[in-house]
Design a protein around this motif. Structure first.
Motif, short mmCIF file in Angstrom:
data_model
loop_
_atom_site.label_atom_id
_atom_site.label_comp_id
_atom_site.label_asym_id
_atom_site.label_seq_id
_atom_site.Cartn_x
_atom_site.Cartn_y
_atom_site.Cartn_z
N GLN A 1 0.66 -1.55 -0.10
CA GLN A 1 -0.36 0.11 -0.23
C GLN A 1 0.86 1.00 0.33
O GLN A 1 0.77 2.36 -0.33
N GLU A 2 2.18 0.94 0.79
CA GLU A 2 3.05 2.26 0.71
C GLU A 2 3.32 2.81 -0.81
O GLU A 2 3.72 4.14 -0.94
N LYS A 3 3.91 2.03 -1.53
CA LYS A 3 4.37 1.99 -2.48
C LYS A 3 2.62 2.57 -3.76
O LYS A 3 3.60 3.25 -4.93
N THR B 1 -5.15 7.23 2.78
CA THR B 1 -5.16 6.02 3.29
C THR B 1 -5.15 5.76 5.03
O THR B 1 -4.61 6.57 5.18
N LYS B 2 -5.46 5.00 4.71
CA LYS B 2 -5.82 5.06 6.65
C LYS B 2 -5.37 3.90 7.26
O LYS B 2 -5.67 2.61 6.21
N PHE B 3 -4.54 3.34 8.23
CA PHE B 3 -3.63 2.18 8.18
C PHE B 3 -4.63 2.31 9.91
O PHE B 3 -4.71 2.41 11.23
N PHE B 4 -5.38 0.90 10.40
CA PHE B 4 -6.03 0.56 11.41
C PHE B 4 -5.48 -0.97 12.44
O PHE B 4 -5.83 -1.69 11.90
N PRO B 5 -4.32 -0.95 12.93
CA PRO B 5 -3.51 -1.45 14.13
C PRO B 5 -4.50 -2.38 15.07
O PRO B 5 -5.86 -2.30 15.24
N GLY B 6 -4.83 -3.75 14.43
CA GLY B 6 -5.56 -3.89 15.47
C GLY B 6 -6.50 -4.83 14.35
O GLY B 6 -7.27 -5.96 14.99
#
Length: 302
Positions: free
Chosen positions: A256-258, A275-280
């Motif tokens: 996704q980072e690319k 773009t969102k990151f959801f830890p867990g």
């Protein structure tokens, strides 16, 4: 004559509607929606409470339609709870009024309909052969799947329901492979779709058991090359991505980072891209349900 035929067709299809358990609004189930491009399938159309012929509504097309509304009827007893979330967003006026068109997937051929077809020939031959034979069942058909949506399903929805037509009122969403095909859809038909929500997008492209150290070079990079050329104009399109870090989502961050780097290069900004990151969070309808309100507000806001 054409109008009479259409009315007969509409009556026949809607007469087959079945009751779908929802907590908000209602779902009209259209079974065996036929196509010249892909196999027939069920379409579930969610209408908000108070749906009226005196108003016009935005339209959100969603892939994997059998997992959207009723957890009791899904294979894993989980659902996106689209009815509850959408109803609350509309009532609280955090979004404009909209309907949701849930397109059931094709089971065995889900991957062949959702795998972005135009990158296939750019994949190295050995890897391509494995993907086409094992993942796509020798039947790549994403381009036909999108033709079905744009040329057959959308005209039916436009005629049957009170919707606002045009790109700025038409959106598409999905998760995993459904996220891939949603992004592919807005690239292939930028004049049709004004926004795409891609949750837990399966950015490695291939089945987990096929993944190797060559996955990025052989496959995922080819999709990024496609995006560099085909991403729609950020001035009149919105794109949402997200991912977690548990189960299948644990593979996604570097991929996704690319893609995010490409979004920046194509001059997307916070106005038209998230773009969102959801830890867990893991790769499941429960996780997507918890955060679905975010892309819906982003794409459909007042």
């Amino acid at each position: 004559m054409k109008k009479i035929v259409f009315i007969i067709l509409l009556f026949t299809m809607l007469s087959k509607a079945q009751e779908v358990k929802v907590s908000s609004g209602k779902v009209q189930r259209i079974k065996n929606f036929k196509s010249e491009y892909v196999d027939a399938r069920t379409i579930d159309v969610w209408l908000p409470d108070g749906y009226s012929s005196k108003e016009k509504y935005l339209v959100l097309y969603m892939n994997d339609g059998q997992s959207l509304y009723d957890a009791e009827s899904t294979w894993n007893k989980q659902a996106w709870e689209v009815d509850a979330i959408s109803g609350e967003l509309i009532v609280s006026k955090r979004t404009k009024k909209f309907i949701v068109v849930g397109i059931w997937n094709n089971g065995e051929y889900r991957h062949s309909e959702y795998f972005p077809q135009k990158i296939i020939q750019s994949i190295p031959e050995t890897t391509r052969k494995i993907i086409v034979e094992e993942q796509l069942k020798n039947k790549p058909q994403a381009d036909n799947y999108l033709k079905f949506i744009v040329k057959e399903l959308k005209p039916f929805i436009d005629k049957t329901y009170n919707i606002k037509e045009g790109r700025k009122n038409t959106f598409i969403a999905g998760s995993s492979m459904g996220g891939l095909i949603s992004l592919y859809a807005i690239c292939e038909y930028p004049e049709v779709f004004g926004g795409a929500a891609c949750l837990s997008t399966h950015t490695p492209m291939i089945l987990k058991e096929m993944m190797s150290e060559k996955t990025d070079t052989d496959v995922a990079s080819k999709y990024r090359d496609y995006l560099k050329t085909n991403l729609p104009n950020p001035k009149n399109h919105k794109i949402y991505f997200d991912y977690g870090n548990q189960t299948l989502d644990s593979f996604y961050q570097s991929y996704q980072e690319k893609i995010d780097t490409i979004m920046i290069e194509k001059e997307y900004s916070s106005k038209n891209w998230i773009t969102k990151f959801f830890p867990g969070d893991d790769h499941s309808e429960k996780s997507w349900s918890r955060r679905l309100h975010i892309p819906l507000e982003f794409l459909l806001k007042k």
